[in-house]
Design a protein around this motif. Structure first.
Motif, PDB file in Angstrom:
ATOM      1  N   SER A  25       0.825  -1.217   0.000  1.00 28.56           N
ATOM      2  CA  SER A  25       0.000   0.000   0.000  1.00 28.56           C
ATOM      3  C   SER A  25       0.854   1.262   0.000  1.00 28.56           C
ATOM      4  CB  SER A  25      -0.922   0.014   1.212  1.00 28.56           C
ATOM      5  OG  SER A  25      -1.836  -1.048   1.159  1.00 28.56           O
ATOM      6  N   LEU A  26       2.048   1.145   0.555  1.00 27.07           N
ATOM      7  CA  LEU A  26       2.956   2.290   0.626  1.00 27.07           C
ATOM      8  C   LEU A  26       3.899   2.384  -0.574  1.00 27.07           C
ATOM      9  CD1 LEU A  26       3.870   1.997   4.415  1.00 27.07           C
ATOM     10  CD2 LEU A  26       2.395   3.733   3.337  1.00 27.07           C
ATOM     11  N   GLY A  27       3.712   1.476  -1.563  1.00 25.32           N
ATOM     12  CA  GLY A  27       4.523   1.535  -2.766  1.00 25.32           C
ATOM     13  C   GLY A  27       5.769   0.662  -2.748  1.00 25.32           C
ATOM     14  N   TRP A  28       5.961  -0.134  -1.713  1.00 29.06           N
ATOM     15  CA  TRP A  28       7.082  -1.072  -1.665  1.00 29.06           C
ATOM     16  C   TRP A  28       6.700  -2.289  -2.494  1.00 29.06           C
ATOM     17  CZ3 TRP A  28      11.327  -0.973   2.151  1.00 29.06           C
ATOM     18  CH2 TRP A  28      11.420   0.257   2.814  1.00 29.06           C
ATOM     19  N   HIS A  29       7.698  -3.029  -2.989  1.00 28.71           N
ATOM     20  CA  HIS A  29       7.401  -4.222  -3.773  1.00 28.71           C
ATOM     21  C   HIS A  29       8.166  -5.423  -3.219  1.00 28.71           C
ATOM     22  CE1 HIS A  29      10.945  -2.471  -5.752  1.00 28.71           C
ATOM     23  NE2 HIS A  29      11.280  -3.708  -6.014  1.00 28.71           N
ATOM     24  N   PRO A  30       7.608  -6.641  -3.425  1.00 26.53           N
ATOM     25  CA  PRO A  30       8.298  -7.841  -2.943  1.00 26.53           C
ATOM     26  C   PRO A  30       9.706  -7.919  -3.537  1.00 26.53           C
ATOM     27  CG  PRO A  30       6.093  -8.384  -3.672  1.00 26.53           C
ATOM     28  CD  PRO A  30       6.357  -6.968  -4.098  1.00 26.53           C
ATOM     29  N   TYR A  31      10.660  -8.338  -2.708  1.00 32.21           N
ATOM     30  CA  TYR A  31      12.054  -8.392  -3.144  1.00 32.21           C
ATOM     31  C   TYR A  31      12.603  -9.818  -3.068  1.00 32.21           C
ATOM     32  CZ  TYR A  31      17.036  -7.111  -3.294  1.00 32.21           C
ATOM     33  OH  TYR A  31      18.357  -7.011  -3.602  1.00 32.21           O
ATOM     34  N   GLN A  32      12.455 -10.470  -1.915  1.00 38.10           N
ATOM     35  CA  GLN A  32      12.952 -11.834  -1.726  1.00 38.10           C
ATOM     36  C   GLN A  32      11.940 -12.612  -0.889  1.00 38.10           C
ATOM     37  OE1 GLN A  32      16.237 -10.261   0.443  1.00 38.10           O
ATOM     38  NE2 GLN A  32      17.715 -10.822  -1.123  1.00 38.10           N
ATOM     39  N   LYS A  33      11.954 -13.937  -1.055  1.00 34.85           N
ATOM     40  CA  LYS A  33      11.111 -14.780  -0.217  1.00 34.85           C
ATOM     41  C   LYS A  33      11.779 -16.140  -0.131  1.00 34.85           C
ATOM     42  CE  LYS A  33       6.362 -16.098   0.697  1.00 34.85           C
ATOM     43  NZ  LYS A  33       4.969 -16.047   0.271  1.00 34.85           N
ATOM     44  N   TRP A  34      11.871 -16.677   1.067  1.00 32.24           N
ATOM     45  CA  TRP A  34      12.436 -17.999   1.296  1.00 32.24           C
ATOM     46  C   TRP A  34      11.728 -18.628   2.475  1.00 32.24           C
ATOM     47  CZ3 TRP A  34      14.393 -13.378   2.499  1.00 32.24           C
ATOM     48  CH2 TRP A  34      14.894 -13.155   3.769  1.00 32.24           C
ATOM     49  N   GLU A  35      12.087 -19.845   2.832  1.00 33.91           N
ATOM     50  CA  GLU A  35      11.348 -20.616   3.828  1.00 33.91           C
ATOM     51  C   GLU A  35      11.126 -19.880   5.146  1.00 33.91           C
ATOM     52  OE1 GLU A  35      11.919 -24.740   6.326  1.00 33.91           O
ATOM     53  OE2 GLU A  35      12.728 -24.653   4.297  1.00 33.91           O
ATOM     54  N   ILE A  36      12.107 -19.162   5.627  1.00 34.52           N
ATOM     55  CA  ILE A  36      11.959 -18.501   6.937  1.00 34.52           C
ATOM     56  C   ILE A  36      11.984 -16.982   6.844  1.00 34.52           C
ATOM     57  CG2 ILE A  36      12.847 -20.468   8.240  1.00 34.52           C
ATOM     58  CD1 ILE A  36      15.501 -18.791   8.527  1.00 34.52           C
ATOM     59  N   GLY A  37      11.787 -16.416   5.651  1.00 34.42           N
ATOM     60  CA  GLY A  37      11.819 -14.968   5.563  1.00 34.42           C
ATOM     61  C   GLY A  37      11.308 -14.404   4.253  1.00 34.42           C
ATOM     62  N   PHE A  38      11.190 -13.085   4.236  1.00 37.15           N
ATOM     63  CA  PHE A  38      10.781 -12.353   3.042  1.00 37.15           C
ATOM     64  C   PHE A  38      11.264 -10.922   3.180  1.00 37.15           C
ATOM     65  CE2 PHE A  38       7.412 -11.669   6.095  1.00 37.15           C
ATOM     66  CZ  PHE A  38       7.038 -10.339   5.925  1.00 37.15           C
ATOM     67  N   SER A  39      11.298 -10.197   2.075  1.00 39.52           N
ATOM     68  CA  SER A  39      11.691  -8.791   2.130  1.00 39.52           C
ATOM     69  C   SER A  39      10.886  -7.976   1.130  1.00 39.52           C
ATOM     70  CB  SER A  39      13.189  -8.637   1.872  1.00 39.52           C
ATOM     71  OG  SER A  39      13.511  -9.030   0.561  1.00 39.52           O
ATOM     72  N   TYR A  40      10.855  -6.680   1.384  1.00 38.10           N
ATOM     73  CA  TYR A  40      10.204  -5.695   0.526  1.00 38.10           C
ATOM     74  C   TYR A  40      11.175  -4.557   0.283  1.00 38.10           C
ATOM     75  CZ  TYR A  40       5.551  -7.584   0.173  1.00 38.10           C
ATOM     76  OH  TYR A  40       4.481  -8.354  -0.163  1.00 38.10           O
ATOM     77  N   LYS A  41      11.118  -4.005  -0.928  1.00 34.98           N
ATOM     78  CA  LYS A  41      12.089  -2.995  -1.336  1.00 34.98           C
ATOM     79  C   LYS A  41      11.397  -1.724  -1.808  1.00 34.98           C
ATOM     80  CE  LYS A  41      16.305  -2.676  -4.037  1.00 34.98           C
ATOM     81  NZ  LYS A  41      17.248  -3.420  -4.880  1.00 34.98           N
ATOM     82  N   SER A  42      12.029  -0.597  -1.494  1.00 33.19           N
ATOM     83  CA  SER A  42      11.620   0.698  -2.011  1.00 33.19           C
ATOM     84  C   SER A  42      12.878   1.443  -2.419  1.00 33.19           C
ATOM     85  CB  SER A  42      10.861   1.494  -0.963  1.00 33.19           C
ATOM     86  OG  SER A  42      10.541   2.786  -1.456  1.00 33.19           O
ATOM     87  N   ARG A  43      12.992   1.746  -3.694  1.00 33.20           N
ATOM     88  CA  ARG A  43      14.209   2.345  -4.245  1.00 33.20           C
ATOM     89  C   ARG A  43      15.384   1.435  -3.907  1.00 33.20           C
ATOM     90  NH1 ARG A  43      12.155   7.855  -2.081  1.00 33.20           N
ATOM     91  NH2 ARG A  43      10.679   8.407  -3.718  1.00 33.20           N
ATOM     92  N   GLU A  44      16.378   1.944  -3.193  1.00 38.08           N
ATOM     93  CA  GLU A  44      17.549   1.124  -2.855  1.00 38.08           C
ATOM     94  C   GLU A  44      17.458   0.502  -1.470  1.00 38.08           C
ATOM     95  OE1 GLU A  44      21.318   2.924  -3.657  1.00 38.08           O
ATOM     96  OE2 GLU A  44      20.515   4.005  -5.378  1.00 38.08           O
TER      97      GLU A  44
END
Length: 129
Positions: A25-44
Motif C-alpha cells: 500500500s505504501l509503494g514497496w514491492h516484494p524483493y525476496q522470499k524464502w522458507e523462513i523470511g521475506f523482504s520488501y524494497k523501495s528504491r535502494e
C-alpha cells in the motif's frame, strides 16, 4: 542513506500477512522470499523479516530475538568504511567479525560490522565492487 533493516519475528505467516499489504500500500514491492523470511524494497532500501529460531523467542533483547536485528547504512566508499573502522578501534568500540574484515558478508560485500552500547548490530556498507 539506509541500506536495509532486518527484523526477526515470532510468526512469519502472521508478519507476512500484516506487512505485505501495508508495504504494498505504501509503494514497496516484494524483493525476496524464502522458507523462513521475506523482504520488501523501495528504491535502494529494503526491509527483511525473518522468523526467529525457537531458542531466541524468549523475552529480552538480543539481535537474534524478536525485534531489531541490525541497522545497515550506505557508506560513500571503501575508504570511508576503513576510516570508520579505524575510528571505532580508536574509540574502543566493539567490532564484530574483525578477523574477517572487510569481507565478513562475502567477497563482494565490503562492510564494517559493530555493536552499539546496547549490543544492537550496526553495519556500514561500501558501494558494490
Amino acid at each position: 542513506m539506509l541500506h536495509h533493516l532486518e527484523i526477526y519475528v515470532s510468526d512469519l505467516k502472521q508478519s507476512y500477512k500484516y506487512w505485505s499489504w501495508l508495504l504494498a500500500s505504501l509503494g514497496w514491492h516484494p524483493y525476496q522470499k524464502w522458507e523462513i523470511g521475506f523482504s520488501y524494497k523501495s528504491r535502494e532500501a529494503y526491509l527483511v523479516f525473518v522468523e526467529a529460531e525457537e531458542d531466541y523467542k524468549e523475552a529480552g533483547y538480543h539481535r537474534k530475538r524478536i525485534g531489531l536485528n541490525h541497522l545497515a547504512f550506505h557508506a560513500q566508499s571503501k575508504e570511508q568504511v576503513d576510516e570508520l573502522a579505524a575510528e571505532m578501534k580508536s574509540r574502543k568500540e566493539r567490532i564484530l567479525y574483525e578477523s574477517q574484515y572487510p569481507f565478513a558478508g562475502g567477497p563482494a560485500h565490503y562492510a564494517l560490522y559493530g555493536e552499539d552500547p546496547d549490543r544492537i548490530k550496526v553495519e556500514i556498507v561500501a558501494p558494490a565492487l
